[in-house]
Design a protein around this motif. Sequence first.
Motif, PDB file in Angstrom:
ATOM      1  N   ILE A   1       0.736  -1.142  -0.026  1.00 56.11           N
ATOM      2  CA  ILE A   1       0.117   0.365   0.224  1.00 56.11           C
ATOM      3  C   ILE A   1       1.035   0.957   0.233  1.00 56.11           C
ATOM      4  O   ILE A   1       1.337   0.977   0.997  1.00 56.11           O
ATOM      5  N   ASN A   2       0.632   1.855  -1.078  1.00 57.69           N
ATOM      6  CA  ASN A   2       2.007   3.420  -1.139  1.00 57.69           C
ATOM      7  C   ASN A   2       0.584   4.544  -0.514  1.00 57.69           C
ATOM      8  O   ASN A   2      -0.475   4.502  -1.439  1.00 57.69           O
ATOM      9  N   ILE A   3       1.265   5.486   0.095  1.00 54.55           N
ATOM     10  CA  ILE A   3       0.612   6.228   1.211  1.00 54.55           C
ATOM     11  C   ILE A   3       1.063   7.404   1.082  1.00 54.55           C
ATOM     12  O   ILE A   3       2.145   7.687   1.305  1.00 54.55           O
ATOM     13  N   ASP A   4       0.077   8.831   0.379  1.00 56.15           N
ATOM     14  CA  ASP A   4       0.917  10.215   0.800  1.00 56.15           C
ATOM     15  C   ASP A   4      -0.400  11.685   1.292  1.00 56.15           C
ATOM     16  O   ASP A   4      -1.024  11.440   0.039  1.00 56.15           O
ATOM     17  N   ILE A   5      -0.641  10.586   2.704  1.00 59.61           N
ATOM     18  CA  ILE A   5      -1.617  12.112   2.755  1.00 59.61           C
ATOM     19  C   ILE A   5      -1.167  12.880   3.585  1.00 59.61           C
ATOM     20  O   ILE A   5      -0.575  12.998   4.949  1.00 59.61           O
ATOM     21  N   THR A   6      -2.193  14.225   3.087  1.00 60.05           N
ATOM     22  CA  THR A   6      -1.785  15.523   3.849  1.00 60.05           C
ATOM     23  C   THR A   6      -2.792  15.473   5.093  1.00 60.05           C
ATOM     24  O   THR A   6      -4.723  15.811   5.023  1.00 60.05           O
ATOM     25  N   VAL A   7      -3.296  15.528   6.440  1.00 64.49           N
ATOM     26  CA  VAL A   7      -3.813  15.853   7.561  1.00 64.49           C
ATOM     27  C   VAL A   7      -3.661  16.790   8.141  1.00 64.49           C
ATOM     28  O   VAL A   7      -2.781  17.705   8.849  1.00 64.49           O
ATOM     29  N   ALA A   8      -4.460  17.928   8.748  1.00 61.45           N
ATOM     30  CA  ALA A   8      -5.175  19.207   9.190  1.00 61.45           C
ATOM     31  C   ALA A   8      -4.556  19.172  10.764  1.00 61.45           C
ATOM     32  O   ALA A   8      -5.819  19.869  11.282  1.00 61.45           O
ATOM     33  N   MET A   9      -3.761  18.519  11.150  1.00 63.34           N
ATOM     34  CA  MET A   9      -3.219  17.742  12.659  1.00 63.34           C
ATOM     35  C   MET A   9      -2.421  17.579  12.786  1.00 63.34           C
ATOM     36  O   MET A   9      -1.795  17.681  11.627  1.00 63.34           O
TER      37      MET A   9
ATOM     38  N   THR B   1       5.934  31.593   6.648  1.00 59.88           N
ATOM     39  CA  THR B   1       6.569  31.817   7.962  1.00 59.88           C
ATOM     40  C   THR B   1       5.646  31.511   8.975  1.00 59.88           C
ATOM     41  O   THR B   1       5.847  31.457  10.638  1.00 59.88           O
ATOM     42  N   GLN B   2       4.490  30.753   8.186  1.00 63.72           N
ATOM     43  CA  GLN B   2       3.536  30.662   9.220  1.00 63.72           C
ATOM     44  C   GLN B   2       3.799  29.079   9.854  1.00 63.72           C
ATOM     45  O   GLN B   2       4.682  28.503   9.227  1.00 63.72           O
ATOM     46  N   PRO B   3       3.419  28.708  11.392  1.00 64.73           N
ATOM     47  CA  PRO B   3       3.551  27.540  11.791  1.00 64.73           C
ATOM     48  C   PRO B   3       3.403  26.228  11.126  1.00 64.73           C
ATOM     49  O   PRO B   3       2.039  26.586  10.575  1.00 64.73           O
ATOM     50  N   LEU B   4       3.734  24.891  11.186  1.00 68.74           N
ATOM     51  CA  LEU B   4       3.605  24.004  10.964  1.00 68.74           C
ATOM     52  C   LEU B   4       2.214  23.076  11.476  1.00 68.74           C
ATOM     53  O   LEU B   4       2.409  22.753  11.773  1.00 68.74           O
ATOM     54  N   ASN B   5       0.993  23.584  10.532  1.00 66.99           N
ATOM     55  CA  ASN B   5      -0.225  23.401  11.128  1.00 66.99           C
ATOM     56  C   ASN B   5      -1.436  21.666  11.077  1.00 66.99           C
ATOM     57  O   ASN B   5      -1.974  21.650  11.238  1.00 66.99           O
ATOM     58  N   ALA B   6       0.008  20.940  10.045  1.00 71.13           N
ATOM     59  CA  ALA B   6      -0.593  19.950   9.558  1.00 71.13           C
ATOM     60  C   ALA B   6       0.979  18.317   9.492  1.00 71.13           C
ATOM     61  O   ALA B   6       1.827  19.327   9.643  1.00 71.13           O
ATOM     62  N   CYS B   7       0.303  17.239   8.887  1.00 75.53           N
ATOM     63  CA  CYS B   7       0.979  16.607   9.056  1.00 75.53           C
ATOM     64  C   CYS B   7       0.918  15.133   8.025  1.00 75.53           C
ATOM     65  O   CYS B   7      -0.300  15.191   7.566  1.00 75.53           O
TER      66      CYS B   7
ATOM     67  N   PHE C   1      -9.886  17.026  10.744  1.00 70.78           N
ATOM     68  CA  PHE C   1      -9.604  15.501   9.827  1.00 70.78           C
ATOM     69  C   PHE C   1      -9.913  15.617   8.136  1.00 70.78           C
ATOM     70  O   PHE C   1     -10.065  15.229   7.346  1.00 70.78           O
ATOM     71  N   SER C   2      -9.683  17.405   8.073  1.00 72.22           N
ATOM     72  CA  SER C   2      -9.849  18.186   6.713  1.00 72.22           C
ATOM     73  C   SER C   2      -8.200  17.529   6.277  1.00 72.22           C
ATOM     74  O   SER C   2      -7.570  17.592   6.715  1.00 72.22           O
ATOM     75  N   HIS C   3      -8.169  16.821   4.966  1.00 73.38           N
ATOM     76  CA  HIS C   3      -7.232  16.006   4.675  1.00 73.38           C
ATOM     77  C   HIS C   3      -7.124  16.276   2.977  1.00 73.38           C
ATOM     78  O   HIS C   3      -8.356  16.458   2.397  1.00 73.38           O
ATOM     79  N   ARG C   4      -6.011  15.850   2.306  1.00 73.45           N
ATOM     80  CA  ARG C   4      -5.615  15.561   1.401  1.00 73.45           C
ATOM     81  C   ARG C   4      -4.780  14.548   0.611  1.00 73.45           C
ATOM     82  O   ARG C   4      -3.974  14.620   1.099  1.00 73.45           O
ATOM     83  N   ILE C   5      -5.942  13.414  -0.130  1.00 73.04           N
ATOM     84  CA  ILE C   5      -4.219  12.649  -0.898  1.00 73.04           C
ATOM     85  C   ILE C   5      -4.077  12.824  -2.037  1.00 73.04           C
ATOM     86  O   ILE C   5      -4.907  13.121  -2.169  1.00 73.04           O
ATOM     87  N   ASP C   6      -2.789  12.919  -2.506  1.00 75.60           N
ATOM     88  CA  ASP C   6      -1.523  13.387  -3.051  1.00 75.60           C
ATOM     89  C   ASP C   6      -1.410  11.907  -3.644  1.00 75.60           C
ATOM     90  O   ASP C   6      -1.625  12.376  -4.791  1.00 75.60           O
TER      91      ASP C   6
END
Length: 367
Positions: free
Chosen positions: A76-84, A163-169, A212-217
């Motif tokens: 399983i190849n995964i690349d997902i960004t979650v807003a947490m 310059t904004q803080p890193l707000n996602a993972c 849990f806003s997210h983006r599936i790249d």
Amino acid sequence: MRRLNRKKALNFVKELDAFPKVPESYVETTASGGTVSVLAFTAMALLAFFEFFVYRDTWMKYEYEVDKDFTSKLRINIDITVAMRCQFVGADVLDLAETMVASDGLQYEPVIFELSPQQRLWHRTLLLIQNRLREEHSLQDVLFKNVMKGAPTALPPREDDPTQPLNACRIHGHLYVTKVAGNFHITVGKAIPHPRGHAHLAALVSHETYNFSHRIDHLSFGEEIPGILNPLDGTEKVSADHNQMFQYFITIVPTKLQTYKVSADTHQYSVTERERVINHAVGSHGVSGIFMKYDISSLMVKVTEQHMPFWQFLVRLCGIIGGIFSTTGMLHGLVGFCVDVVCCRFKLGVYKPKSVSRIQKTHTNHN
């Protein structure tokens, strides 16, 4: 004696000639026949030219058979960004037997959820391509034939220095699971092993930080092939509530891809999406997070790129030349016959009576 035998053999071969030659003195050429010949040769050249491009083209052949491979692992190849933030979320896989799969192959990278202008442009382009693929399924053949040439589906790096803080993972990497149905999920808290399954340390995370806003790249199964777009690539969801559940029901189809550029064992998949707000007071139970429930089809698809054989190209080329030659000959004869009938009916051209011509000449001399 040898010369006599040769002469007899040559005479025998001449008698078998299926293309008798007519002396040029017995052949009558006309302007109409020359015009038809020019048109026929032009049509032959154009159709032969287009036929050459048909010969160069390839097509994809789809075959179906039962997948007999049950022992190999599924990647399983995964690349997902979650807003947490990364310390608040955890990702793992739970298969059908309630066995927790180790997620050591996944990396947690703090990032900014909002895209830069260039990244947003790239993302919009990817969504346009995905919409076209949903409308025109035949475009998938084009992607199969152009694998290894297409642009990578991974999100390009940022071109600015925010310059904004890193707000996602950003959770990316790959996992190896057994080829049974399972559930890959991202929810609050890190996963810990449990005798009766598994659990997440969600009690230490404030409810107000749930997002849990997210983006599936990128999300694919099996061998990763550059240039192939998957149904969920580019998907972006924005959560309207803290207690939001996103569900993706995925059906995976094993696929063997054999083209002139690449040979690979990969997987295609179809997906159905669902999202709802968790509210126990109204009977909407569940856990906030992103859940991808996948199942593997027992059928395997073999996609093979095929090419027209050279002998078939020659047969089609001969058919074009012979067909045009015969058809134009018949049309020219038919048109000539119709012209002769009309001229004979109305006494025109060579069918004009000779007496009328003599009277006209005599009248001209008297004048």
